[in-house]
Write a protein that holds these residues in place. Structure first.
Motif, PDB file in Angstrom:
ATOM      1  N   GLY A  14       0.812  -1.220   0.000  1.00 44.16           N
ATOM      2  CA  GLY A  14       0.000   0.000   0.000  1.00 44.16           C
ATOM      3  C   GLY A  14       0.836   1.256   0.000  1.00 44.16           C
ATOM      4  O   GLY A  14       0.516   2.239  -0.689  1.00 44.16           O
ATOM      5  N   THR A  15       1.938   1.248   0.763  1.00 49.07           N
ATOM      6  CA  THR A  15       2.795   2.435   0.829  1.00 49.07           C
ATOM      7  C   THR A  15       3.435   2.727  -0.521  1.00 49.07           C
ATOM      8  O   THR A  15       3.456   3.882  -0.973  1.00 49.07           O
ATOM      9  CB  THR A  15       3.888   2.222   1.892  1.00 49.07           C
ATOM     10  N   THR A 143       5.135  -5.340  -5.602  1.00 49.29           N
ATOM     11  CA  THR A 143       3.683  -5.488  -5.697  1.00 49.29           C
ATOM     12  C   THR A 143       2.991  -4.138  -5.744  1.00 49.29           C
ATOM     13  O   THR A 143       2.104  -3.903  -6.578  1.00 49.29           O
ATOM     14  CB  THR A 143       3.164  -6.310  -4.510  1.00 49.29           C
ATOM     15  N   GLY A 144       3.390  -3.234  -4.856  1.00 50.08           N
ATOM     16  CA  GLY A 144       2.735  -1.933  -4.796  1.00 50.08           C
ATOM     17  C   GLY A 144       2.951  -1.107  -6.044  1.00 50.08           C
ATOM     18  O   GLY A 144       2.026  -0.456  -6.542  1.00 50.08           O
ATOM     19  N   THR A 145       4.178  -1.130  -6.574  1.00 47.76           N
ATOM     20  CA  THR A 145       4.458  -0.369  -7.799  1.00 47.76           C
ATOM     21  C   THR A 145       3.631  -0.903  -8.965  1.00 47.76           C
ATOM     22  O   THR A 145       3.124  -0.120  -9.789  1.00 47.76           O
ATOM     23  CB  THR A 145       5.956  -0.446  -8.128  1.00 47.76           C
ATOM     24  N   ALA A 160      -6.191   4.513  -4.839  1.00 45.18           N
ATOM     25  CA  ALA A 160      -4.872   4.079  -4.388  1.00 45.18           C
ATOM     26  C   ALA A 160      -4.592   4.568  -2.970  1.00 45.18           C
ATOM     27  O   ALA A 160      -4.066   3.817  -2.127  1.00 45.18           O
ATOM     28  CB  ALA A 160      -3.799   4.587  -5.352  1.00 45.18           C
ATOM     29  N   TYR A 161      -4.952   5.828  -2.684  1.00 43.85           N
ATOM     30  CA  TYR A 161      -4.786   6.346  -1.320  1.00 43.85           C
ATOM     31  C   TYR A 161      -5.682   5.600  -0.340  1.00 43.85           C
ATOM     32  O   TYR A 161      -5.278   5.279   0.786  1.00 43.85           O
ATOM     33  CB  TYR A 161      -5.104   7.845  -1.288  1.00 43.85           C
ATOM     34  N   SER A 167      -4.639  -0.652   4.218  1.00 40.08           N
ATOM     35  CA  SER A 167      -3.481  -1.477   4.598  1.00 40.08           C
ATOM     36  C   SER A 167      -2.960  -1.095   5.982  1.00 40.08           C
ATOM     37  O   SER A 167      -2.574  -1.970   6.770  1.00 40.08           O
ATOM     38  CB  SER A 167      -2.373  -1.338   3.554  1.00 40.08           C
ATOM     39  N   PHE A 168      -2.972   0.195   6.305  1.00 44.98           N
ATOM     40  CA  PHE A 168      -2.553   0.627   7.646  1.00 44.98           C
ATOM     41  C   PHE A 168      -3.522   0.109   8.707  1.00 44.98           C
ATOM     42  O   PHE A 168      -3.102  -0.335   9.789  1.00 44.98           O
ATOM     43  CB  PHE A 168      -2.480   2.150   7.714  1.00 44.98           C
TER      44      PHE A 168
END
Length: 419
Positions: A14-15, A143-145, A160-161, A167-168
Protein backbone atom coordinates in the motif's frame (compact mmCIF):
# COMPACT_ATOMS: atom_id res chain seq x y z
CA UNK A 1 5.80 -13.55 13.27
CA UNK A 2 3.94 -14.99 10.27
CA UNK A 3 0.98 -12.68 10.91
CA UNK A 4 3.32 -9.71 11.35
CA UNK A 5 5.07 -10.52 8.07
CA UNK A 6 1.75 -10.76 6.20
CA UNK A 7 0.64 -7.44 7.70
CA UNK A 8 3.91 -5.79 6.68
CA UNK A 9 3.62 -7.16 3.15
CA UNK A 10 0.15 -5.61 2.82
CA UNK A 11 1.33 -2.33 4.35
CA UNK A 12 4.46 -2.09 2.18
CA UNK A 13 2.44 -2.76 -0.96
CA UNK A 14 0.00 0.00 0.00
CA UNK A 15 2.79 2.43 0.83
CA UNK A 16 4.59 1.93 -2.49
CA UNK A 17 1.29 2.19 -4.31
CA UNK A 18 0.68 5.58 -2.68
CA UNK A 19 4.25 6.80 -3.29
CA UNK A 20 3.99 5.93 -6.97
CA UNK A 21 0.59 7.57 -7.33
CA UNK A 22 1.66 10.63 -5.33
CA UNK A 23 4.52 11.35 -7.74
CA UNK A 24 2.11 11.08 -10.67
CA UNK A 25 -0.40 13.31 -8.89
CA UNK A 26 2.17 16.05 -8.24
CA UNK A 27 3.24 15.90 -11.88
CA UNK A 28 -0.40 16.13 -12.93
CA UNK A 29 -1.04 19.19 -10.73
CA UNK A 30 2.18 21.11 -11.40
CA UNK A 31 3.78 19.55 -14.47
CA UNK A 32 7.12 19.99 -12.71
CA UNK A 33 9.66 17.28 -11.87
CA UNK A 34 11.23 19.67 -9.36
CA UNK A 35 7.92 19.88 -7.47
CA UNK A 36 7.82 16.09 -7.36
CA UNK A 37 11.25 16.00 -5.81
CA UNK A 38 10.24 18.71 -3.36
CA UNK A 39 7.25 16.69 -2.15
CA UNK A 40 9.52 13.69 -1.52
CA UNK A 41 11.99 15.88 0.38
CA UNK A 42 9.23 17.37 2.51
CA UNK A 43 8.16 13.88 3.56
CA UNK A 44 11.76 12.83 4.30
CA UNK A 45 12.81 16.05 6.08
CA UNK A 46 11.20 15.24 9.47
CA UNK A 47 13.50 12.23 9.77
CA UNK A 48 16.44 14.66 9.90
CA UNK A 49 15.09 16.76 12.76
CA UNK A 50 12.50 14.67 14.64
CA UNK A 51 13.90 11.12 14.50
CA UNK A 52 15.77 11.53 17.79
CA UNK A 53 12.56 12.44 19.58
CA UNK A 54 10.71 9.66 17.77
CA UNK A 55 13.27 7.10 18.90
CA UNK A 56 13.03 8.30 22.49
CA UNK A 57 9.24 7.96 22.31
CA UNK A 58 9.58 4.38 21.06
CA UNK A 59 11.78 3.52 24.07
CA UNK A 60 9.34 5.16 26.46
CA UNK A 61 5.95 3.94 25.20
CA UNK A 62 4.59 0.37 24.99
CA UNK A 63 5.67 -1.01 21.64
CA UNK A 64 2.43 -2.62 20.47
CA UNK A 65 0.35 0.40 21.43
CA UNK A 66 2.80 2.73 19.67
CA UNK A 67 2.63 0.71 16.45
CA UNK A 68 -1.16 0.42 16.51
CA UNK A 69 -1.66 4.16 17.08
CA UNK A 70 0.94 5.26 14.51
CA UNK A 71 -0.50 2.92 11.88
CA UNK A 72 -4.01 4.23 12.57
CA UNK A 73 -2.77 7.82 12.21
CA UNK A 74 -1.04 7.02 8.93
CA UNK A 75 -4.28 5.44 7.74
CA UNK A 76 -6.19 8.60 8.67
CA UNK A 77 -3.77 10.72 6.61
CA UNK A 78 -4.18 8.38 3.62
CA UNK A 79 -8.00 8.49 3.86
CA UNK A 80 -7.92 12.29 4.14
CA UNK A 81 -5.85 12.52 0.97
CA UNK A 82 -8.18 10.09 -0.82
CA UNK A 83 -11.17 12.25 0.12
CA UNK A 84 -9.51 15.46 -1.09
CA UNK A 85 -8.56 13.82 -4.38
CA UNK A 86 -12.06 12.39 -4.86
CA UNK A 87 -13.62 15.83 -4.24
CA UNK A 88 -11.04 17.52 -6.48
CA UNK A 89 -9.95 19.74 -3.59
CA UNK A 90 -6.30 18.74 -3.49
CA UNK A 91 -3.52 21.21 -4.33
CA UNK A 92 0.21 21.48 -3.71
CA UNK A 93 0.02 23.18 -0.28
CA UNK A 94 -2.36 20.48 0.97
CA UNK A 95 -0.14 17.72 -0.40
CA UNK A 96 2.94 19.27 1.24
CA UNK A 97 1.21 19.49 4.62
CA UNK A 98 0.00 15.89 4.39
CA UNK A 99 3.46 14.73 3.32
CA UNK A 100 5.06 16.52 6.29
CA UNK A 101 2.54 15.01 8.72
CA UNK A 102 3.25 11.56 7.26
CA UNK A 103 6.97 12.10 7.73
CA UNK A 104 6.56 13.12 11.38
CA UNK A 105 4.44 10.06 12.19
CA UNK A 106 6.93 7.83 10.37
CA UNK A 107 9.73 8.93 12.72
CA UNK A 108 7.91 7.00 15.45
CA UNK A 109 6.30 4.30 13.32
CA UNK A 110 9.53 3.17 11.59
CA UNK A 111 11.63 2.18 14.64
CA UNK A 112 8.56 0.93 16.53
CA UNK A 113 7.63 -1.49 13.72
CA UNK A 114 11.23 -2.65 13.31
CA UNK A 115 11.67 -3.40 17.01
CA UNK A 116 8.23 -4.98 17.40
CA UNK A 117 9.17 -7.63 14.84
CA UNK A 118 12.35 -8.39 16.81
CA UNK A 119 10.34 -8.70 20.03
CA UNK A 120 8.37 -11.61 18.57
CA UNK A 121 11.25 -14.07 18.07
CA UNK A 122 14.04 -15.54 20.24
CA UNK A 123 17.25 -13.54 20.41
CA UNK A 124 19.17 -15.96 18.18
CA UNK A 125 16.54 -15.58 15.45
CA UNK A 126 16.59 -11.77 15.30
CA UNK A 127 18.95 -11.63 12.26
CA UNK A 128 16.63 -14.03 10.44
CA UNK A 129 13.61 -11.90 11.37
CA UNK A 130 15.37 -8.84 9.95
CA UNK A 131 16.12 -10.77 6.75
CA UNK A 132 12.46 -11.74 6.46
CA UNK A 133 11.55 -8.07 6.93
CA UNK A 134 13.90 -7.08 4.08
CA UNK A 135 12.33 -9.74 1.88
CA UNK A 136 8.83 -8.51 2.72
CA UNK A 137 9.88 -4.92 1.96
CA UNK A 138 11.25 -5.87 -1.47
CA UNK A 139 8.19 -7.96 -2.34
CA UNK A 140 5.86 -5.19 -1.18
CA UNK A 141 7.72 -2.65 -3.28
CA UNK A 142 7.35 -4.74 -6.42
CA UNK A 143 3.68 -5.49 -5.70
CA UNK A 144 2.74 -1.93 -4.80
CA UNK A 145 4.46 -0.37 -7.80
CA UNK A 146 2.70 -2.82 -10.12
CA UNK A 147 -0.70 -2.34 -8.47
CA UNK A 148 -0.47 1.46 -8.63
CA UNK A 149 -0.96 1.62 -12.39
CA UNK A 150 -3.75 -0.97 -12.35
CA UNK A 151 -5.61 0.76 -9.51
CA UNK A 152 -5.39 4.21 -11.07
CA UNK A 153 -6.43 2.85 -14.46
CA UNK A 154 -9.56 1.09 -13.22
CA UNK A 155 -10.57 2.92 -10.02
CA UNK A 156 -8.85 6.31 -10.08
CA UNK A 157 -6.14 8.04 -8.06
CA UNK A 158 -8.18 8.36 -4.86
CA UNK A 159 -8.63 4.57 -4.75
CA UNK A 160 -4.87 4.08 -4.39
CA UNK A 161 -4.79 6.35 -1.32
CA UNK A 162 -7.84 4.58 0.13
CA UNK A 163 -6.21 1.19 -0.43
CA UNK A 164 -3.12 2.39 1.46
CA UNK A 165 -5.35 3.59 4.30
CA UNK A 166 -6.93 0.13 4.50
CA UNK A 167 -3.48 -1.48 4.60
CA UNK A 168 -2.55 0.63 7.65
CA UNK A 169 -5.79 -0.33 9.40
CA UNK A 170 -5.07 -3.99 8.66
CA UNK A 171 -1.72 -3.72 10.46
CA UNK A 172 -3.33 -1.91 13.41
CA UNK A 173 -5.94 -4.69 13.64
CA UNK A 174 -3.28 -7.44 13.64
CA UNK A 175 -1.06 -5.89 16.33
CA UNK A 176 -3.24 -6.75 19.40
CA UNK A 177 -3.12 -10.45 18.48
CA UNK A 178 0.69 -10.71 18.23
CA UNK A 179 2.30 -12.95 20.84
CA UNK A 180 6.06 -13.29 21.40
CA UNK A 181 7.50 -16.76 21.00
CA UNK A 182 9.29 -18.48 23.92
CA UNK A 183 12.77 -17.04 24.37
CA UNK A 184 11.93 -13.61 22.97
CA UNK A 185 13.40 -10.56 24.71
CA UNK A 186 10.96 -8.98 27.11
CA UNK A 187 10.17 -5.37 26.30
CA UNK A 188 11.74 -3.11 28.98
CA UNK A 189 9.19 -0.29 28.64
CA UNK A 190 7.53 -0.59 32.02
CA UNK A 191 10.83 -0.66 33.90
CA UNK A 192 12.16 2.38 32.10
CA UNK A 193 8.93 4.31 32.51
CA UNK A 194 9.16 3.77 36.27
CA UNK A 195 12.76 4.99 36.47
CA UNK A 196 13.06 8.16 38.56
CA UNK A 197 15.86 9.72 36.54
CA UNK A 198 14.02 11.15 33.53
CA UNK A 199 17.19 12.72 32.12
CA UNK A 200 18.47 9.27 31.19
CA UNK A 201 15.49 8.87 28.90
CA UNK A 202 16.42 11.88 26.77
CA UNK A 203 17.78 11.78 23.28
CA UNK A 204 21.29 12.64 24.49
CA UNK A 205 21.74 9.17 25.92
CA UNK A 206 21.11 7.64 22.50
CA UNK A 207 23.58 10.05 20.88
CA UNK A 208 26.20 9.38 23.54
CA UNK A 209 25.84 5.61 23.23
CA UNK A 210 26.14 5.77 19.45
CA UNK A 211 29.22 8.00 19.59
CA UNK A 212 30.95 5.80 22.18
CA UNK A 213 30.49 2.58 20.20
CA UNK A 214 33.31 2.28 17.62
CA UNK A 215 31.51 -0.53 15.80
CA UNK A 216 28.42 1.65 15.29
CA UNK A 217 30.55 4.56 14.10
CA UNK A 218 32.35 2.19 11.70
CA UNK A 219 28.99 0.87 10.51
CA UNK A 220 27.84 4.43 9.85
CA UNK A 221 31.02 5.15 7.87
CA UNK A 222 30.66 2.01 5.72
CA UNK A 223 26.99 2.67 5.06
CA UNK A 224 27.67 6.32 4.32
CA UNK A 225 30.33 5.49 1.72
CA UNK A 226 28.04 2.97 0.04
CA UNK A 227 25.09 5.37 0.10
CA UNK A 228 26.96 8.33 -1.41
CA UNK A 229 29.17 6.61 -4.00
CA UNK A 230 26.97 3.61 -4.75
CA UNK A 231 23.37 2.46 -4.41
CA UNK A 232 21.88 5.37 -6.40
CA UNK A 233 21.33 3.10 -9.37
CA UNK A 234 18.14 4.83 -10.39
CA UNK A 235 20.46 7.66 -11.46
CA UNK A 236 23.74 6.04 -12.50
CA UNK A 237 22.46 2.93 -14.26
CA UNK A 238 19.68 4.88 -15.96
CA UNK A 239 22.26 7.20 -17.54
CA UNK A 240 24.59 4.28 -18.35
CA UNK A 241 21.86 2.26 -20.07
CA UNK A 242 20.33 5.12 -22.04
CA UNK A 243 23.71 6.73 -22.83
CA UNK A 244 26.88 4.68 -23.43
CA UNK A 245 24.97 1.39 -23.84
CA UNK A 246 22.42 2.98 -26.22
CA UNK A 247 19.40 1.35 -24.59
CA UNK A 248 15.93 2.74 -24.06
CA UNK A 249 13.37 2.88 -21.28
CA UNK A 250 12.56 -0.79 -21.82
CA UNK A 251 16.20 -1.78 -21.32
CA UNK A 252 16.39 0.21 -18.09
CA UNK A 253 13.16 -1.45 -16.96
CA UNK A 254 14.85 -4.82 -17.46
CA UNK A 255 17.85 -3.68 -15.41
CA UNK A 256 15.53 -2.43 -12.65
CA UNK A 257 13.74 -5.78 -12.58
CA UNK A 258 17.03 -7.66 -12.26
CA UNK A 259 18.06 -5.29 -9.44
CA UNK A 260 14.80 -6.07 -7.62
CA UNK A 261 15.27 -9.82 -8.10
CA UNK A 262 18.82 -9.56 -6.78
CA UNK A 263 17.57 -7.63 -3.76
CA UNK A 264 15.02 -10.35 -2.98
CA UNK A 265 17.66 -13.06 -3.40
CA UNK A 266 19.99 -11.16 -1.07
CA UNK A 267 17.23 -10.79 1.53
CA UNK A 268 16.69 -14.56 1.46
CA UNK A 269 20.43 -15.17 1.92
CA UNK A 270 20.62 -12.49 4.61
CA UNK A 271 17.88 -14.21 6.58
CA UNK A 272 20.30 -17.13 7.08
CA UNK A 273 22.86 -15.00 8.92
CA UNK A 274 23.25 -16.01 12.54
CA UNK A 275 25.96 -13.71 13.90
CA UNK A 276 26.42 -10.72 11.58
CA UNK A 277 29.22 -8.28 12.37
CA UNK A 278 30.49 -4.93 11.12
CA UNK A 279 33.38 -6.80 9.49
CA UNK A 280 30.86 -8.86 7.51
CA UNK A 281 29.04 -5.68 6.46
CA UNK A 282 32.31 -4.08 5.36
CA UNK A 283 33.49 -7.07 3.33
CA UNK A 284 30.14 -7.37 1.57
CA UNK A 285 30.03 -3.62 0.87
CA UNK A 286 33.57 -3.78 -0.57
CA UNK A 287 32.54 -6.70 -2.80
CA UNK A 288 29.53 -4.68 -3.94
CA UNK A 289 31.83 -1.76 -4.75
CA UNK A 290 34.06 -3.94 -6.90
CA UNK A 291 31.04 -5.33 -8.74
CA UNK A 292 29.83 -1.76 -9.29
CA UNK A 293 33.19 -0.82 -10.80
CA UNK A 294 33.00 -3.82 -13.11
CA UNK A 295 29.44 -2.86 -14.07
CA UNK A 296 30.69 0.61 -15.04
CA UNK A 297 33.02 -1.04 -17.56
CA UNK A 298 30.28 -3.22 -19.10
CA UNK A 299 30.65 -3.29 -22.90
CA UNK A 300 27.04 -4.35 -23.47
CA UNK A 301 23.64 -4.59 -21.80
CA UNK A 302 23.97 -8.39 -21.51
CA UNK A 303 27.20 -8.09 -19.49
CA UNK A 304 25.61 -5.42 -17.30
CA UNK A 305 22.66 -7.70 -16.51
CA UNK A 306 25.06 -10.49 -15.51
CA UNK A 307 26.83 -8.16 -13.06
CA UNK A 308 23.75 -6.41 -11.71
CA UNK A 309 22.21 -9.53 -10.16
CA UNK A 310 25.10 -10.43 -7.79
CA UNK A 311 25.73 -6.73 -7.14
CA UNK A 312 22.19 -6.24 -5.85
CA UNK A 313 22.28 -9.54 -3.92
CA UNK A 314 25.57 -8.73 -2.15
CA UNK A 315 24.38 -5.26 -1.18
CA UNK A 316 21.07 -6.65 0.10
CA UNK A 317 22.89 -9.13 2.34
CA UNK A 318 25.14 -6.29 3.53
CA UNK A 319 22.11 -4.15 4.37
CA UNK A 320 20.48 -7.03 6.27
CA UNK A 321 23.66 -7.69 8.25
CA UNK A 322 24.06 -3.98 9.07
CA UNK A 323 20.46 -3.69 10.23
CA UNK A 324 20.91 -6.75 12.45
CA UNK A 325 24.00 -5.22 14.08
CA UNK A 326 22.23 -1.90 14.54
CA UNK A 327 19.16 -3.44 16.18
CA UNK A 328 20.95 -5.95 18.40
CA UNK A 329 24.06 -4.07 19.59
CA UNK A 330 22.35 -1.52 21.90
CA UNK A 331 20.66 -2.67 25.12
CA UNK A 332 16.89 -3.09 24.71
CA UNK A 333 15.99 0.14 26.52
CA UNK A 334 18.14 2.21 24.11
CA UNK A 335 17.33 0.64 20.76
CA UNK A 336 14.64 3.12 19.80
CA UNK A 337 16.94 6.07 20.39
CA UNK A 338 19.83 4.46 18.50
CA UNK A 339 17.49 3.82 15.56
CA UNK A 340 16.46 7.47 15.80
CA UNK A 341 20.10 8.56 15.52
CA UNK A 342 20.56 6.22 12.58
CA UNK A 343 17.48 7.61 10.83
CA UNK A 344 18.82 11.15 11.13
CA UNK A 345 22.23 10.13 9.79
CA UNK A 346 20.63 8.16 6.96
CA UNK A 347 18.55 11.16 5.97
CA UNK A 348 21.73 13.23 5.61
CA UNK A 349 23.13 10.60 3.25
CA UNK A 350 19.85 10.43 1.35
CA UNK A 351 19.77 14.19 0.82
CA UNK A 352 23.47 14.69 0.16
CA UNK A 353 24.30 11.54 -1.81
CA UNK A 354 22.56 12.28 -5.14
CA UNK A 355 24.04 15.81 -5.52
CA UNK A 356 27.54 14.53 -4.69
CA UNK A 357 27.17 11.67 -7.13
CA UNK A 358 25.83 14.05 -9.75
CA UNK A 359 28.96 16.20 -9.41
CA UNK A 360 31.13 13.10 -9.74
CA UNK A 361 29.24 12.13 -12.91
CA UNK A 362 29.75 15.63 -14.31
CA UNK A 363 33.47 15.40 -13.64
CA UNK A 364 34.20 11.77 -14.56
CA UNK A 365 31.27 10.72 -16.72
CA UNK A 366 28.82 7.91 -16.00
CA UNK A 367 31.29 5.07 -16.41
CA UNK A 368 33.94 6.98 -14.49
CA UNK A 369 31.53 7.69 -11.62
CA UNK A 370 30.58 4.01 -11.31
CA UNK A 371 34.19 2.83 -11.47
CA UNK A 372 35.61 5.55 -9.22
CA UNK A 373 32.77 5.20 -6.70
CA UNK A 374 33.09 1.43 -6.53
CA UNK A 375 36.88 1.53 -6.13
CA UNK A 376 36.60 4.26 -3.51
CA UNK A 377 34.15 2.15 -1.48
CA UNK A 378 36.30 -1.00 -1.72
CA UNK A 379 39.57 0.87 -1.11
CA UNK A 380 38.37 2.82 1.92
CA UNK A 381 36.88 -0.28 3.55
CA UNK A 382 40.00 -2.32 2.80
CA UNK A 383 42.23 0.38 4.30
CA UNK A 384 40.03 0.55 7.38
CA UNK A 385 40.18 -3.22 7.92
CA UNK A 386 43.99 -3.21 7.53
CA UNK A 387 44.38 -0.29 9.95
CA UNK A 388 42.18 -2.02 12.51
CA UNK A 389 44.16 -5.23 12.15
CA UNK A 390 47.48 -3.43 12.74
CA UNK A 391 46.24 -1.52 15.77
CA UNK A 392 44.46 -4.48 17.37
CA UNK A 393 46.21 -5.68 20.54
CA UNK A 394 48.19 -8.90 20.17
CA UNK A 395 46.62 -11.92 21.83
CA UNK A 396 48.04 -12.86 25.20
CA UNK A 397 50.45 -15.82 25.11
CA UNK A 398 49.03 -19.09 26.26
CA UNK A 399 50.14 -20.09 29.77
CA UNK A 400 52.86 -22.72 29.94
CA UNK A 401 52.14 -25.64 32.23
CA UNK A 402 55.02 -27.88 33.28
CA UNK A 403 54.46 -31.18 35.01
CA UNK A 404 57.32 -32.56 37.08
CA UNK A 405 57.89 -35.54 39.28
CA UNK A 406 58.97 -34.96 42.86
CA UNK A 407 62.53 -36.14 42.12
CA UNK A 408 62.89 -34.18 38.88
CA UNK A 409 65.16 -31.30 39.97
CA UNK A 410 65.57 -29.98 36.42
CA UNK A 411 61.85 -29.40 36.09
CA UNK A 412 61.74 -27.69 39.51
CA UNK A 413 64.49 -25.31 38.44
CA UNK A 414 62.53 -24.52 35.27
CA UNK A 415 59.43 -23.73 37.30
CA UNK A 416 61.39 -21.33 39.55
CA UNK A 417 62.78 -19.56 36.46
CA UNK A 418 59.33 -19.23 34.97
CA UNK A 419 58.02 -17.82 38.25
Amino acid sequence: MRWWSVANLVSNAGTWMQLTVQNLLVLQITGSAAATGLSMSVQAAPALFVSLLGGAAVDRWPRKLTVAVSQALLGAVAFTTALLVALDRVDMPALMVLAAVTGVIATVDGPACALLGNDLVPVEDVPSAIGVGALVHSAGRLTGTALAGVTVGFLGTSAAYAANGLSFLFVAAVVPFLRPSPGAVQEPVSAERAAPDRAEKGVRQGLAYFARRPRLVALAAVTGLSSVFGRNYGLTLAVLVTGPLAGGAGAFGTVSTVLAVGGILGAVLGARLRRPSVRTVGLLAAAGGLLQAAAGLSPSLAVLLVLVLPMAAVESVSDTAGTAVLQTDPPPHLRGRVLGVWSSVGTVWGLGGPPALGLLMEWAGTRGALVAGGLLIAGAIGAGLLARRRTAPAPAPAPVTLTAKDDDMTARTTLRTAA
